[in-house]
Design a protein around this motif. Structure first.
Motif, PDB file in Angstrom:
ATOM      1  N   ASP A 104     -24.593 -10.204 -20.793  1.00 32.06           N
ATOM      2  CA  ASP A 104     -23.152 -10.052 -20.604  1.00 32.06           C
ATOM      3  C   ASP A 104     -22.522 -11.220 -19.841  1.00 32.06           C
ATOM      4  N   SER A 107     -19.291 -12.501 -21.023  1.00 38.01           N
ATOM      5  CA  SER A 107     -18.214 -11.513 -20.979  1.00 38.01           C
ATOM      6  C   SER A 107     -17.528 -11.480 -19.618  1.00 38.01           C
ATOM      7  N   GLU A 286     -23.420  -5.302 -16.704  1.00 35.63           N
ATOM      8  CA  GLU A 286     -23.104  -4.631 -17.964  1.00 35.63           C
ATOM      9  C   GLU A 286     -21.801  -3.845 -17.790  1.00 35.63           C
ATOM     10  N   ASN A 303     -16.607  -8.094 -14.884  1.00 35.29           N
ATOM     11  CA  ASN A 303     -16.698  -7.975 -16.340  1.00 35.29           C
ATOM     12  C   ASN A 303     -15.522  -7.143 -16.838  1.00 35.29           C
TER      13      ASN A 303
END
Length: 353
Positions: A104, A107, A286, A303
């Motif tokens: 991730d 992201s 995440e 994120n």
């Protein structure tokens, strides 16, 4: 017969010794309060058949002191804020991170991910995790309306009724009241000796109003719940905790704006569990985990794809609907080149009667 029994005994002994040698690995953290809550850590422990043991720090300086004082080998993962992350990376106290092992990573918010805070000589030593402000928390049963300025904390009517964080950010706040953030907010982290002397004098004027300094989020939460204080600089974590306890708490960013932080996750260079630590970093950024962390802390996730698991009200509360606009009110902590001098001034304030 004897050979058969001996063989069976060897097999049993081998299985027994093998099972004894397979100890459950333990990942040791030194992080800010709220960053090892079972609400999201337990799933990691189950997935990787390990234990996560957390110690909590009360300030950035406490973290650095432990890393440099010979305790680095006791910890695998740390969560330094943006005021010390650079010195930790440059000082060889953190391990290089292979970002390709973090699915991730791309992201993560580019405003945070691309900052040079944890990058040294083209290498990356940390990943942004959470961010937020240091707002002014106040008891709404005492205040009819929100305080408008940090200077309100100096009101003589508040004698013995406020708390301040035992941290350099309190000095930054006094510097804001003195106007040292104008026109350049970064100047808060580069004050001259003369300016620091005036910050010291300003903080000494505040001391009669300070009932007690806090070092952990739980301490400030208790001070409010016990009605010992009515206002303090704090974290969204305490606002979250007090709201869940149905305490009449609110927070605001005063007209001077406020300082804030970008917390990173790093692996210590002394860690003997770097592979497991890397898995932990990947798990913690995440989207689903980030949502779980915001539920506990009230902080904004690094994120932004975590927003897919949030209601519109949750997105608005975390300012994910206007990140750029909200960040204009936050002067994110930076590396303080003369940190020793700042600490000298702060310690003199604390020692003064």
């Amino acid at each position: 017969m004897k050979r058969c029994c001996a063989l069976v005994l060897l097999i049993v002994l081998s299985v027994f010794l093998g099972s004894c040698s397979k100890k459950t690995p333990t990942l040791n953290l030194l992080v800010w309060e709220g960053y090892a809550d079972p609400a999201f850590v337990h799933a990691f422990e189950e997935k990787y058949n390990c234990k996560v043991a957390a110690s909590y720090m009360g300030s950035s300086d406490e973290l650095v002191a432990k890393l440099r004082g010979g305790s680095a080998a006791n910890y695998d993962v740390i969560s330094p804020s943006s005021d010390v992350a650079t010195s930790i990376a440059a000082g060889g106290l953190a391990a290089e991170i292979d970002t390709t092992q973090i699915p991730d990573y791309n992201s993560l918010s580019p405003q945070l991910r691309d900052l040079p805070l944890v990058k040294v000589n083209g290498k990356t030593y940390g990943v942004p995790f959470m961010w937020g402000p240091n707002p002014l928390l106040y008891d709404t049963s005492y205040y009819k309306s929100a305080p408008q300025s940090w200077a309100d904390l100096w009101d003589p009517k508040l004698k013995g009724k406020i708390s301040v964080w035992d941290d350099l950010s309190t000095a930054y706040m006094a510097a804001q009241v003195l106007g040292y953030d104008k026109p350049d907010p970064a100047h808060l982290y580069n004050l001259s000796d003369e300016e620091l002397d005036k910050v010291k004098a300003k903080l000494l004027e505040l001391k009669p109003n300070v009932r007690k300094m806090w070092t952990t989020g739980g301490e400030l939460t208790n001070l409010f719940q016990n009605h010992e204080v009515v206002a303090s600089m704090g974290w969204p974590l305490m606002t979250n905790q007090l709201r869940k306890a149905n305490f009449p708490i609110a927070e605001t960013i005063p007209k001077e704006n406020t300082t804030g932080w970008i917390d990173h996750l790093m692996i210590t260079s002394a860690s003997e569990n770097k592979d497991l630590a890397m898995k932990f970093l990947a798990y913690m950024v995440e989207a689903k985990t980030q949502k779980a962390v915001t539920d506990v802390t009230g902080y904004t996730p690094a994120n932004p794809t975590a927003a897919q698991f949030m209601t519109d009200d949750e997105k608005k509360a975390l300012h994910l609907d206007d990140v750029d606009g909200y960040q204009k009110h936050i002067y994110f902590w930076q590396n303080v080149p003369r940190r020793a001098k700042y600490n000298e001034i702060w310690n003199q304030v604390k020692a003064a009667q």
